[in-house]
Scaffold this motif. Sequence first.
Motif, PDB file in Angstrom:
ATOM      1  N   LYS A  65     -15.705  -4.249  31.788  1.00  0.00           N
ATOM      2  CA  LYS A  65     -15.071  -3.328  30.841  1.00  0.00           C
ATOM      3  C   LYS A  65     -14.611  -4.085  29.593  1.00  0.00           C
ATOM      4  CE  LYS A  65     -12.654   0.418  32.842  1.00  0.00           C
ATOM      5  NZ  LYS A  65     -11.369   0.872  33.362  1.00  0.00           N
ATOM      6  N   ILE A  69     -15.877  -3.598  25.775  1.00  0.00           N
ATOM      7  CA  ILE A  69     -14.998  -3.331  24.631  1.00  0.00           C
ATOM      8  C   ILE A  69     -15.336  -4.273  23.490  1.00  0.00           C
ATOM      9  CG2 ILE A  69     -12.613  -3.520  23.847  1.00  0.00           C
ATOM     10  CD1 ILE A  69     -11.738  -2.426  26.510  1.00  0.00           C
TER      11      ILE A  69
ATOM     12  N   LEU B  57      -4.607   8.408  25.316  1.00  0.00           N
ATOM     13  CA  LEU B  57      -6.059   8.523  25.411  1.00  0.00           C
ATOM     14  C   LEU B  57      -6.576   9.643  24.505  1.00  0.00           C
ATOM     15  CD1 LEU B  57      -8.194   7.067  27.049  1.00  0.00           C
ATOM     16  CD2 LEU B  57      -7.990   8.786  28.811  1.00  0.00           C
ATOM     17  N   ALA B  60      -6.237   8.604  20.956  1.00  0.00           N
ATOM     18  CA  ALA B  60      -7.261   7.637  20.587  1.00  0.00           C
ATOM     19  C   ALA B  60      -8.546   8.359  20.217  1.00  0.00           C
ATOM     20  CB  ALA B  60      -7.509   6.663  21.733  1.00  0.00           C
ATOM     21  N   ALA B  64      -9.065   8.391  16.326  1.00  0.00           N
ATOM     22  CA  ALA B  64     -10.088   7.460  15.865  1.00  0.00           C
ATOM     23  C   ALA B  64     -11.393   8.187  15.593  1.00  0.00           C
ATOM     24  CB  ALA B  64     -10.303   6.371  16.911  1.00  0.00           C
TER      25      ALA B  64
ATOM     26  N   VAL C  44      -6.994  -2.259  19.267  1.00  0.00           N
ATOM     27  CA  VAL C  44      -7.667  -2.466  20.556  1.00  0.00           C
ATOM     28  C   VAL C  44      -7.078  -3.686  21.256  1.00  0.00           C
ATOM     29  CG1 VAL C  44      -9.853  -3.153  21.593  1.00  0.00           C
ATOM     30  CG2 VAL C  44      -9.811  -1.340  19.904  1.00  0.00           C
ATOM     31  N   VAL C  60      -6.515   0.023  29.327  1.00  0.00           N
ATOM     32  CA  VAL C  60      -7.835  -0.530  29.017  1.00  0.00           C
ATOM     33  C   VAL C  60      -8.790   0.600  28.639  1.00  0.00           C
ATOM     34  CG1 VAL C  60      -9.734  -1.906  29.905  1.00  0.00           C
ATOM     35  CG2 VAL C  60      -7.411  -2.458  30.547  1.00  0.00           C
ATOM     36  N   VAL C  62      -7.880   3.368  27.192  1.00  0.00           N
ATOM     37  CA  VAL C  62      -7.519   3.777  25.835  1.00  0.00           C
ATOM     38  C   VAL C  62      -8.173   2.824  24.838  1.00  0.00           C
ATOM     39  CG1 VAL C  62      -5.633   4.256  24.273  1.00  0.00           C
ATOM     40  CG2 VAL C  62      -5.336   4.673  26.702  1.00  0.00           C
ATOM     41  N   ALA C  63      -8.103   1.518  25.136  1.00  0.00           N
ATOM     42  CA  ALA C  63      -8.726   0.532  24.249  1.00  0.00           C
ATOM     43  C   ALA C  63     -10.227   0.770  24.162  1.00  0.00           C
ATOM     44  CB  ALA C  63      -8.436  -0.877  24.763  1.00  0.00           C
ATOM     45  N   LEU C  64     -10.828   1.100  25.291  1.00  0.00           N
ATOM     46  CA  LEU C  64     -12.273   1.362  25.317  1.00  0.00           C
ATOM     47  C   LEU C  64     -12.630   2.516  24.391  1.00  0.00           C
ATOM     48  CD1 LEU C  64     -15.039   0.821  26.659  1.00  0.00           C
ATOM     49  CD2 LEU C  64     -14.409   2.453  28.409  1.00  0.00           C
ATOM     50  N   PHE C  66     -10.909   3.615  21.824  1.00  0.00           N
ATOM     51  CA  PHE C  66     -10.729   3.176  20.433  1.00  0.00           C
ATOM     52  C   PHE C  66     -11.931   2.365  19.968  1.00  0.00           C
ATOM     53  CE2 PHE C  66      -6.134   4.012  19.874  1.00  0.00           C
ATOM     54  CZ  PHE C  66      -6.220   4.472  18.589  1.00  0.00           C
TER      55      PHE C  66
END
Lengths: 98, 331, 108, 494
Positions: A65, A69, B57, B60, B64, C44, C60, C62-64, C66
């Motif tokens: 993952k 990213i 989430l 985001a 974004a 991120v 993670v 959420v970062a994905l 973004f």
Amino acid sequence: MIANTLTVLLLLAGLVFFAAGTAGLLRFPDVYSRLHALTKADNVGLGLVVLGLMFQASGPADILKLLLIWLLVLAAGTTAAHMVAQRTWTHGEFESDR
Amino acid sequence: MNGLLVLFDLVLLAGIVGVAWRCLASTDLFRAVVLFITFGLLLALAWVRLEAPDIALAEAAIGAGITGALLLVTLERLRSIMAERRSGRPHTPPPDPTGPHALLRALHDPPPERRTFIPALSFALVVGGLLVTALWHQPHSTGLEPVVDAHMDISGVDHPITAVLLNFRAYDTFLELAIVLIALLGAWSLGRHDLIPARPAPGPILPGTLRLLVPVAIVTGVYVLWAGSHAPGGAFQAGAILGAAGILLVLARPRQLPMAPGVPLRLGLTAGVALFLLVGLYGLVAGHGFLGYADAWAYPLILLIEVAATLSIALALVALFVAGRPAGDDA
Amino acid sequence: MSVFYLAAALFLLGTILLGLVRVLRGPGSGDRMLAAQLFGTTGVTILLLLSLALEESALVDVALVFALLAVVAAVAFVRQHGLPEPPDTPTHRQHPESTESRESNDDR
Amino acid sequence: MTPANAEWLPAAIAGLVALSLVVAVLATAWPRQAHRVGLLGALAITAWVLGLSALFLNAGPDPEAAATRVALGGWEAPLGLMLHLDGLSMTLLVLTAVVGLATSLYSLGYVHDRIERRQFWPLWLWLWAGLNMLFLSGDAFNLYITLEVVSLSAVALVAFTGTAAAVSGAVRYLLVNILGSLSFLMGVVLLFGEHGVLDLLLLETRTEAGPTERMAAVLMTAGLMLKAALFPLHVWLAPAHGSAPAPVSAVLSGLVVTGSFYLILRLWMGVFAPLATPAFGILVGMLGVAALVWGSLQALRAGRLKSIVAYSTVAQFGYLLVAFPLMLVDPGAWRVVVFFAVVHALAKASVFLAAGTLQHAAGHDRLADLGDVLRARPRTVFALGLAGVSLMGLPFTGGFIAKYLLLEAGLGTVLAGSVIGVLWVLAIAGGGLLAAAYILRMVAPAFHRGHEDAGEAVSPWMDWVPLGLATVAALAGLAGTLTLNTLALTPGAP
């Protein structure tokens, strides 16, 4: 213990690139040179942080993952930088009007 | 750790307020849009700190993927109207006096006045001050957490937020889906939109990125939808991700996009509410109450509703981005 | 360790706030867009750090999201339906090969 | 009182929500037949509401027994959502059904363009469903969501002709609605933070006159006043109405605005009841007097037919504010206020529908040039006059009964020794005179000598429906006792 040390070192190195990216964004004279500042943070800065965090991952899924990213941000950064440069090149570096 | 957390929160808060203020006060609309995109990012971090990863989430995906693109495209249309007004000649194509064009005109008239800023700021300060005072007196309430936890085992899912959204308070969620649909109906009632012909991509990079991103976005959307049963995620987030992927396709247009056909599009848009309503009616007839499920059937039914809702939300978001109703819908 | 992660996240948040100067100053829209792009990457990274610091693995994801959608705004920035004619600013340059793509900008 | 009836009541309540939603979803998914779905749906919903009211009234004279709560999905409050039906909501459901059916029939003639029909019907049916759900909601957060359903579809309907004026009015209306909704939501959040429940009845048992309640009351009331166009937060009303299509104006003035007022009343009779003080009542009453005077003056000055009607809404809602201090002195007066709102909604909707017919026939609604059409269309003028008479409060109309009861309550406060009561009595009596002035302005050209020109042909629906609804409004006085008795079936209210 070694993993933690590696994480700390890699994160610190990554942070340096983020700081450099921001400094470049602020200090460089035009769009084309500022592009470089941005891509360094994307490529190397996030790359080092991701690498550092991989040592803390709980399993292969987490590592994948994190890698995903990084790859996505790489693709996004590259595309964005390319397109902004191209637009500036063809349309001029005009002030955004109201 | 705690001191550092407080410091982080304070910096974040200062950033949010500062960015919001500069965004509102900006006379340059493009700058305001970029500030708003940044605002969305900081807001997502704030949701994280408020221990609401579900909303982070969604923020985001919406912030974004959708808001930025929506505002930038709107700004560009506004500009072409302004250019037309300045030069006195109609921009090509001849502006449609009805429809989205009229909406943009209305948004731009009258021009923003700076002298309204001080009253607005003082009003915000008064309301904000009163709110803080009221919040100061609030006890630390656990809300409905204990009640929800006590009923988790018969909810059909393992994530309390999904249980509340799709089981305990499914009626609210149904109406939220309906609101997305109504917003789209409203946008469509303003006028028609004809899809733009494709134009060549400037170089190989954009199509290459699309080829990578769109499949990954679909996989991620399905993953987030599936994750909703036990972790943050669910139909709204997954729909927003898939919708953003669709917007990316519309924006980049690697080749001529097919004209959306009327009947299947309508059916896709209403699939979420229609299926939800059917399940609800079945519950009413079968004696579980309107929008109720038999305990054993809760999980499959919730999953079914979520899949349909994801599809409808994604379609609705893309359609809202395109703004006018497609020509196929009038057939 | 979590103190370290948090400190790193705080540092990155600081760089975002500092970078806002570029958004405010501009001068061009390209500069502002680049700044937003950098903020996205930084965001991120902050999310990844926070997920470890707060022990919340969902961040993670959420970062994905973004990372996945970071490019949408930039694509919208360059691919609007009708870019205006380039105004006569001194920095404007004409690329010899780009005439074709410029003509097709009016196809809205 | 038959137990069988009471057993059917919960299913009938959930069924009404389900039926309204099915109709709306069906029209959305099948826009080609939306008008047919809409007509059948309007008839079905009206029939269902009338059946429901029969069941409700049969459930017995005891308010506690008649009021029914339905747990959706089988989850009782505080975990789940409850639908709530009592005399107050029943009255407004019937009002919505009557005005809704009339608007639907009128729209069959008014919205004839194939494309417009596809846009209009789904939005209108969502609006109707939203109103039904709003009146049946017993949960603070659910109220917010149903308010959103109502507001969004109303905004879209205001804009739906797509002309620049309509869109600009709609954008203003949208901004007002967003502000109002956010304000309401903040209040809900405060209440939930303090008490940890969202169900209105549970909240009612827990609230006291604390700082949270005060702040929440201010936020929620201000937001709803904005949506209800109560003075001084009414500035959006005339532009939105002036450009909206006639059936939409009728629904906005008749139902949507009344829905917001219903919520204010519901909250102040329940959750915020401990906060009401005489000084607060006098403040609200003063606002009402100002609204009466200002709205009437604007209506006397306006040059366009629909603007006159829109400003008269501002003025008439002044009565509702004036009634606030009366309610504090005589708690039973709230029923009279609701009855007044019901009569006003009926009359106002028919005035707007009649104005729409005239506008369609003449191609414009400038009062100065409407004489020819007014003279040639006695049926529409009669509808306008009949509804207007009810608005003025001339004897034997619904408006007369409502105002008579209001005056009675006002005199009661004077007799009880309240000096300021004199002001309320004067306002109630004077408001009627002002209303007479601006309504005569609308119909007066019909009695002048001059040309007759029927203008554009109008469909029979547009010709007859305003007259029918105006007759209902005028005869509503006959249903006065029934309405007041239904309203009495509200537990917890005097």
